[in-house]
Motif scaffolding. Sequence first.
Motif, PDB file in Angstrom:
ATOM      1  N   SER A 173       0.828  -1.077  -0.046  1.00  0.00           N
ATOM      2  CA  SER A 173      -0.198   0.071  -0.021  1.00  0.00           C
ATOM      3  C   SER A 173       0.779   1.291  -0.141  1.00  0.00           C
ATOM      4  O   SER A 173       0.194   2.325   0.073  1.00  0.00           O
ATOM      5  N   ILE A 227       2.408   3.124  -2.281  1.00  0.00           N
ATOM      6  CA  ILE A 227       2.237   3.940  -3.291  1.00  0.00           C
ATOM      7  C   ILE A 227       0.966   4.586  -3.094  1.00  0.00           C
ATOM      8  O   ILE A 227       0.658   5.887  -2.969  1.00  0.00           O
ATOM      9  N   PRO A 228      -0.136   4.095  -2.929  1.00  0.00           N
ATOM     10  CA  PRO A 228      -1.534   4.543  -2.304  1.00  0.00           C
ATOM     11  C   PRO A 228      -1.276   5.625  -1.237  1.00  0.00           C
ATOM     12  O   PRO A 228      -1.855   6.761  -1.165  1.00  0.00           O
ATOM     13  N   VAL A 229      -0.712   5.135  -0.047  1.00  0.00           N
ATOM     14  CA  VAL A 229      -0.425   5.988   0.987  1.00  0.00           C
ATOM     15  C   VAL A 229       0.295   7.203   0.660  1.00  0.00           C
ATOM     16  O   VAL A 229       0.130   8.309   1.006  1.00  0.00           O
ATOM     17  N   LEU A 284       0.389   8.680  -2.236  1.00  0.00           N
ATOM     18  CA  LEU A 284      -0.524   9.694  -3.078  1.00  0.00           C
ATOM     19  C   LEU A 284      -1.602  10.076  -2.125  1.00  0.00           C
ATOM     20  O   LEU A 284      -1.865  11.244  -2.320  1.00  0.00           O
ATOM     21  N   GLY A 285      -2.086   9.422  -1.143  1.00  0.00           N
ATOM     22  CA  GLY A 285      -2.955   9.922  -0.310  1.00  0.00           C
ATOM     23  C   GLY A 285      -2.612  11.046   0.367  1.00  0.00           C
ATOM     24  O   GLY A 285      -3.212  12.079   0.734  1.00  0.00           O
ATOM     25  N   PHE A 286      -1.317  11.090   1.098  1.00  0.00           N
ATOM     26  CA  PHE A 286      -0.695  11.859   1.725  1.00  0.00           C
ATOM     27  C   PHE A 286      -0.317  13.180   1.094  1.00  0.00           C
ATOM     28  O   PHE A 286      -0.880  14.306   1.435  1.00  0.00           O
ATOM     29  N   PHE A 330       1.913  13.775 -12.454  1.00  0.00           N
ATOM     30  CA  PHE A 330       0.473  13.729 -11.693  1.00  0.00           C
ATOM     31  C   PHE A 330       0.563  13.942 -10.285  1.00  0.00           C
ATOM     32  O   PHE A 330      -0.337  14.379  -9.655  1.00  0.00           O
ATOM     33  N   ALA A 364      -1.238  16.971  -7.725  1.00  0.00           N
ATOM     34  CA  ALA A 364      -1.947  16.566  -6.565  1.00  0.00           C
ATOM     35  C   ALA A 364      -1.378  17.138  -5.389  1.00  0.00           C
ATOM     36  O   ALA A 364      -2.329  17.582  -4.656  1.00  0.00           O
TER      37      ALA A 364
END
Lengths: 81, 331
Positions: B91, B93-95, B97-99, B166, B170
Amino acid sequence: MKQIKVLGSGCSKCKKTAELIEQLAHELAIPVSVTKETSPEVIMGFGVMSTPAVAIDEQLVHSGSVPNAAQIKEWLTKESS
Amino acid sequence: MFEIFTQLADWLTYAVLGLSPDSKLGDAAHFFIEDVSKIFVLLLVMIYFIALLRASLNVEKVRDYLAGRHRGIGYLLGSGFGAITPFCSCSSIPVFLGFTSAGIPVGITMSFLLTSPLINEVAILLLMSLLGWKFTVLYVVIGMSVGIIGGFFLDSIRAERWLQSFAAKALAAGQNKTAPNQPKQEPTVLPFSQRHQFAKGETLEIFGRVWKWVIIGVGLGAALHGFVPDGWIETYLGDGQWWSVPAAVLLGIPLYSNATGVIPVMESLIINGLPIGTTLAFCMSTVAASFPEFILLKQVMQWRLLAIVFVMLLVSFSVVGWLFNAFSSFL
């Protein structure tokens, strides 16, 4: 037909999730299209941080674990709005 | 409290297997049985109880908490949360990007991600029981420092310039927004049955992942213990050999293990006379720097940033190793 997306970077849990959904849909004879979405950009777009996550018709319904069978059945049998 | 494992090993090695306590093989087998049984029991019990406690902590909460924090305290908090928040390394990478899309600076996010594999509660408890509290405190302080200083360094060179476009967009969007972009999670009070379910799942999953590492780690230790002549490691890889630290770091990169699996190896290396700094350098490199992880990070970072992070880790683990070898006499 429900468009189901399993979000995740290709880990074994994501694969398990997708297989489980396909198998249950088959058992219930509900036509679905299950795709695995691995692009980090798309996953970010859903605001998901813990994978595997599941989106049905672009609506996020679950994130952070392999969903259990009862949950999946509920999603599958719910009338699409 | 741990004598029972010694007795179990005595019985299995000398009575059941019929090995002599004076033979090399008997010595190695005894070490292996005692350590494997002790670590397995500790792991099962500890993972369960800790998972009960932290069942309601997740990355979403950490993100909401870190968003909008002052940088100075941000690195410390990022690193601290990295140590205690459970999340699967798949996880990361999603973390990240989420941060990032919540406007959290890249350095603070990296403090979180760098500390996370190095320190976790299971590793801390294992260290305590195998190597003592002094070493444990030291390990935690060092692990967090690597995360904090690393994060600070990345922000000071403006690492966000080298994100993939990207992700950079973000980040900019997240920082311009004043209101949190997502509804805050309502505070959750989990009933015990749910905590138990979570803890049971965690225990089985983590144990299923690490048991083989424990066997490999302790097996390696037992082999060292029984068959490498006493003093060999000290003579050839001891304090005087400055190059042994960066060599240990390089050797650790292709090897990949999580912190839980590498601790039995640490124990046996230290018992066999490898200097403490060299051991730490090797283990941190095994745990925190791995090729698969870096390939994943490529999705959100340009090569240049990836290379900087990589070199940064190599340098910091080497410095940790040298410092510890230099000061180990005070420990």
